[in-house]
Design an enzyme around this catalytic site. Structure first.
Site, short mmCIF file in Angstrom:
data_model
loop_
_atom_site.label_atom_id
_atom_site.label_comp_id
_atom_site.label_asym_id
_atom_site.label_seq_id
_atom_site.Cartn_x
_atom_site.Cartn_y
_atom_site.Cartn_z
CG PHE A 14 -1.60 1.26 1.56
CD1 PHE A 14 -2.16 2.08 0.58
CD2 PHE A 14 -1.68 1.67 2.88
CE1 PHE A 14 -2.78 3.28 0.92
CE2 PHE A 14 -2.30 2.86 3.23
CZ PHE A 14 -2.84 3.67 2.24
CG ASN A 84 5.48 -5.33 11.94
OD1 ASN A 84 5.60 -4.95 10.79
ND2 ASN A 84 4.32 -5.75 12.44
CE1 TYR A 134 1.44 -3.00 12.64
CE2 TYR A 134 0.50 -1.19 13.91
CZ TYR A 134 1.13 -1.66 12.77
OH TYR A 134 1.46 -0.78 11.76
CE LYS A 138 5.71 -0.55 12.04
NZ LYS A 138 6.32 -0.81 10.70
#
Length: 304
Positions: A14, A84, A134, A138
């Site tokens: 994306f 990540n 998540y 990150k």
């Protein structure tokens, strides 16, 4: 230093695809594409590739800048951590061996901050207290980058919106739902009560290009957002107008697992203006229009 060999990892994703399109407009630059697919300049899965293998591939390509857009926004805890956290650490170690003078521009996430006080704007000095896997993964990736000793910057991206927004995020999920629903039907969502900082994906790509080209050293972390907190319901209603959906939104579905406990996020983008000369140039309406125009189906061609 002029950087003319730029490797983009996650080039087909994306944000990666927007970054490639933006970097291709830099005069004299050769854009190298990297990712998990075949036929790329560098084929590698950061979740599994050994450091020495990646280092050799980087040395062979000899990039003078590497942009890491590779990441996982959804999946199991193992998958989120592998891509990540482990991915960022492996990339840094491999660059130290195979491309030590290249600049690294790594895309982080506002999820690294975790919950914050309503009405506040998050500066880069704010404590990072992610509440889910998540955000924690990150953040681990960010720490790997900022502690690597490389010429590196983490662009901490808030909520990007634009053509190709994935269904793992609310804008992409809503666009898909509006495409499938009858014009006067019902679309069920999770709670739309939160406030988020939504930024156009093309503005993120502009920030990346500036970070690649910036002379001298950069701050370790730079926020990239709109600088405004938008009520999520207002975003949903705006997308309904853009799409021509005239039905009803019903907040009875399942919400985001990544940020369910975060009621407010707003970026302080002062540092981005100072360090990069960057500020957002597109409105939320611009971003939502780009998102909708890229959605196939009967409604996508209708007038609002």
């Amino acid at each position: 230093m002029t950087r003319t060999r730029i490797l983009v990892l996650g080039a087909g994703g994306f944000l990666g695809s927007r970054v490639v399109a933006r970097l291709e407009r830099i005069s004299g630059a050769r854009i190298l594409r990297g990712g998990r697919g075949a036929g790329l300049d560098l084929t590698a899965d950061l979740a599994t590739v050994p450091v020495d293998v990646l280092a050799r591939r980087l040395a062979a390509l000899a990039p003078d800048a590497v942009v890491c857009c590779a990441g996982a926004a959804a999946g199991s805890a193992a998958a989120l951590c592998a891509t990540n956290a482990r991915g960022a650490a492996v990339l840094c170690e491999a660059m130290a061996l195979g491309a030590p003078s290249a600049r690294l521009v790594h895309l982080g996430s506002a999820a690294e901050y975790g919950p914050t006080a309503p009405g506040s704007a998050l500066a880069e000095s704010a404590p990072a207290r992610p509440e889910g896997v998540y955000g924690a993964a990150k953040l681990a990736g960010t720490l790997a980058v900022t502690g690597s000793g490389l010429d590196a910057v983490v662009l901490r991206v808030f909520n990007p919106v634009g053509a190709g927004s994935p269904v793992s995020g609310l804008p992409g999920r809503l666009a898909a739902a509006f495409r499938e629903a009858p014009r006067g039907g019902v679309v069920r969502t999770g709670s739309l009560a939160a406030y988020r900082d939504f930024v156009a994906a093309d503005d993120v790509a502009d920030a990346v290009a500036l970070a690649v080209a910036a002379p001298g050293s950069l701050p370790p972390v730079v926020n990239i957002g709109s600088g405004r907190a938008t009520h999520v319901r207002a975003l949903a209603e705006e997308l309904a107008v853009v799409s021509g959906f005239a039905g009803r939104l019903e907040e009875s579905g399942r919400g985001s697992e990544r940020s369910a406990g975060v009621s407010w996020h707003q970026a302080d983008i002062t540092l981005a203006a100072y360090a990069l000369g960057w500020q957002p140039a597109r409105t939320l309406r611009d971003a939502l229009t780009a998102l909708w125009e890229a959605v196939p189906g009967e409604l996508a061609g209708s007038s609002p």
